[in-house]
Design a protein around this motif. Structure first.
Motif, PDB file in Angstrom:
ATOM      1  N   MET A   9       0.815  -1.211   0.000  1.00 41.51           N
ATOM      2  CA  MET A   9       0.000   0.000   0.000  1.00 41.51           C
ATOM      3  C   MET A   9       0.852   1.264   0.000  1.00 41.51           C
ATOM      4  O   MET A   9       0.350   2.356  -0.290  1.00 41.51           O
ATOM      5  CB  MET A   9      -0.917  -0.027   1.231  1.00 41.51           C
ATOM      6  N   ALA A  10       2.143   1.137   0.265  1.00 40.49           N
ATOM      7  CA  ALA A  10       3.017   2.312   0.317  1.00 40.49           C
ATOM      8  C   ALA A  10       3.010   3.087  -0.999  1.00 40.49           C
ATOM      9  O   ALA A  10       3.010   4.319  -0.995  1.00 40.49           O
ATOM     10  CB  ALA A  10       4.441   1.898   0.675  1.00 40.49           C
ATOM     11  N   ILE A  11       3.007   2.385  -2.145  1.00 39.00           N
ATOM     12  CA  ILE A  11       3.046   3.127  -3.415  1.00 39.00           C
ATOM     13  C   ILE A  11       1.753   3.896  -3.637  1.00 39.00           C
ATOM     14  O   ILE A  11       1.749   4.958  -4.264  1.00 39.00           O
ATOM     15  CB  ILE A  11       3.380   2.228  -4.626  1.00 39.00           C
ATOM     16  N   TYR A  12       0.647   3.381  -3.109  1.00 44.53           N
ATOM     17  CA  TYR A  12      -0.638   4.066  -3.278  1.00 44.53           C
ATOM     18  C   TYR A  12      -0.810   5.206  -2.282  1.00 44.53           C
ATOM     19  O   TYR A  12      -1.709   6.036  -2.429  1.00 44.53           O
ATOM     20  CB  TYR A  12      -1.782   3.050  -3.189  1.00 44.53           C
TER      21      TYR A  12
ATOM     22  N   LEU B 101      -0.202   9.511   7.812  1.00 43.12           N
ATOM     23  CA  LEU B 101       0.025   8.103   7.509  1.00 43.12           C
ATOM     24  C   LEU B 101       1.490   7.846   7.179  1.00 43.12           C
ATOM     25  O   LEU B 101       2.008   8.331   6.182  1.00 43.12           O
ATOM     26  CB  LEU B 101      -0.857   7.663   6.335  1.00 43.12           C
ATOM     27  N   THR B 102       2.147   7.086   8.016  1.00 41.91           N
ATOM     28  CA  THR B 102       3.528   6.680   7.763  1.00 41.91           C
ATOM     29  C   THR B 102       3.647   5.189   8.042  1.00 41.91           C
ATOM     30  O   THR B 102       2.793   4.596   8.721  1.00 41.91           O
ATOM     31  CB  THR B 102       4.519   7.435   8.664  1.00 41.91           C
TER      32      THR B 102
ATOM     33  N   TRP C  31      -4.320   1.181   7.632  1.00 42.54           N
ATOM     34  CA  TRP C  31      -4.288   1.818   6.319  1.00 42.54           C
ATOM     35  C   TRP C  31      -3.125   1.307   5.467  1.00 42.54           C
ATOM     36  O   TRP C  31      -3.281   1.066   4.273  1.00 42.54           O
ATOM     37  CB  TRP C  31      -4.177   3.344   6.479  1.00 42.54           C
ATOM     38  N   LEU C  32      -1.961   1.164   6.068  1.00 47.66           N
ATOM     39  CA  LEU C  32      -0.784   0.710   5.327  1.00 47.66           C
ATOM     40  C   LEU C  32      -0.422  -0.714   5.746  1.00 47.66           C
ATOM     41  O   LEU C  32      -0.775  -1.150   6.837  1.00 47.66           O
ATOM     42  CB  LEU C  32       0.404   1.651   5.580  1.00 47.66           C
TER      43      LEU C  32
END
Length: 392
Positions: free
Chosen positions: A276-279, A332-333, A360-361
């Motif tokens: 999900m990091a790329i999104y 968000l990290t 989320w991630l």
């Protein structure tokens, strides 16, 4: 940045539905809408109703006989004449079978992307998001890859016809954005960019480095084919370097981005290993480029993504949080472990056999590494260098 974003939607877009067992299922959109509503990120003031595409709009891209076929096969039941021609127009296979009401549903999809374009170019808003759009595989006279009318091409043609805008189209779906590329392959004022898993192994089998446009449009087409099992770091390296260089070179009036989220490791239709990091990171780059080169003019659409429950709602919600300037996005990290709302998880968990994500991630500490990471990264960098060789 003080953002003014609109969310383009109409319930009739949900009728773009081949059948209940088809991977391109409108529940993806319902899950996303519900998630955004649950966190208070989408209210009625931010929504804009879709006006369906007209025959004139569709004819800028699609051939009259094809539109007639789509209309004929939308009837219940279609006449024997249209049934005999369905295969000719790509509407008889497992990927893109005809369905009742197909013309109306797809006209609303195409109209949604036009509505987004009109909202941005008329000055109603800086950014507009139409998650029902992104049908990038449809050709001028043939359906393909779950796509009947190519809403993106139709909307770009609208922007060219009504506003004379120079358009940069950015396709981040794991499948090459072939239909849009071929629609504008010789047009110097429409630059098409696609970053995807190499067509050596994945549908539609195109999107190679040597596809650079033709005639006056030569150089206004860039493809970044990535190796299978590419991970976040290599994906982001290739994306950021290439799209930044291309935008600086092309200097668009408008950015249109397609956000298929099927490069995720959980997606069943590709071989990529992204999280999900790329999104989370990629939309912020597009956002900055829109303000740097286009006065903020940015339209985004949906696209592929076939892990309906765990990937698509999070990825598409992150895109809207970026476009609308929502404060949750900035927090968000990878180390923050921000949680999804329990009410959303509780509501939908009973409808799927997969365990819904709680954050989320993705927690990458739980993921196994890819053994060939160095070789994959090296090959991706080689392709990136070739793609950028003509862009100073």
């Amino acid at each position: 940045m003080d953002e003014n974003a609109l969310f383009i939607h109409h319930d009739k877009v949900m009728n773009y539905h081949f059948h209940d067992n088809h991977p391109f299922h409108p529940i993806r959109l319902q899950l996303t809408l519900d998630l955004l509503t649950e966190i208070g990120a989408l209210d009625d003031k931010q929504k804009l109703q879709i006006i369906p595409a007209t025959q004139e709009d569709l004819l800028r891209i699609h051939q009259p006989a094809y539109i007639d076929a789509v209309k004929g096969l939308s009837q219940t039941p279609p006449s024997p004449l249209w049934l005999s021609r369905a295969e000719q127009y790509g509407l008889m296979d497992e990927d893109t079978p005809f369905f009742p009401g197909m013309h109306e549903a797809t006209s609303y999809v195409a109209g949604g992307t036009i509505t987004a374009i009109e909202a941005v170019l008329s000055g109603k808003c800086n950014h507009a998001l139409h998650l029902g759009g992104g049908l990038h595989h449809a050709l001028s006279a043939k359906a393909a890859g779950f796509c009947v009318y190519n809403d993106v091409s139709v909307a770009i043609a609208y922007a060219r016809h009504h506003y004379g805008a120079r358009v940069l189209y950015v396709d981040t779906d794991v499948h090459h954005g072939d239909g849009v590329q071929w629609s504008f392959y010789s047009d110097p004022d429409v630059c098409t960019y696609s970053i995807h898993e190499t067509g050596k192994y994945l549908f539609p089998g195109t999107g190679f480095l040597q596809e650079r446009g033709e005639h006056q449009g030569y150089g206004a087409c860039m493809n970044i084919p990535l190796q299978p099992y590419t991970e976040d770091e290599s994906w982001m390296e290739c994306f950021e370097q290439s799209i930044s260089r291309l935008a600086m070179h092309f200097k668009p009036d408008l950015i249109i981005s397609q956000h298929g989220c099927d490069a995720h490791a959980l997606d069943p239709m590709s071989h990529m290993q992204c999280s999900m990091a790329i999104y989370n990171e990629m939309p912020s780059i597009l956002h900055q480029l829109a303000h740097t080169y286009c006065g903020g003019r940015w339209v985004a659409v949906g696209g592929g993504g076939y892990d309906l429950w765990r990937v698509v709602p999070r990825a598409w919600s992150l895109l809207w949080l970026e476009m609308s300037g929502h404060p949750l996005k900035a927090s968000l990290t990878q180390s923050n472990h921000s949680r999804l709302p329990e009410a959303w998880i509780t509501k939908w968990q009973s409808q799927t056999s997969v365990e819904l994500p709680s954050e989320w991630l993705d927690d990458l500490s739980l993921w196994d590494g890819i053994p060939r990471r160095n070789e994959i990264t090296t090959k991706n960098r080689e392709n990136l260098a070739v793609a950028l060789q003509d862009y100073p």
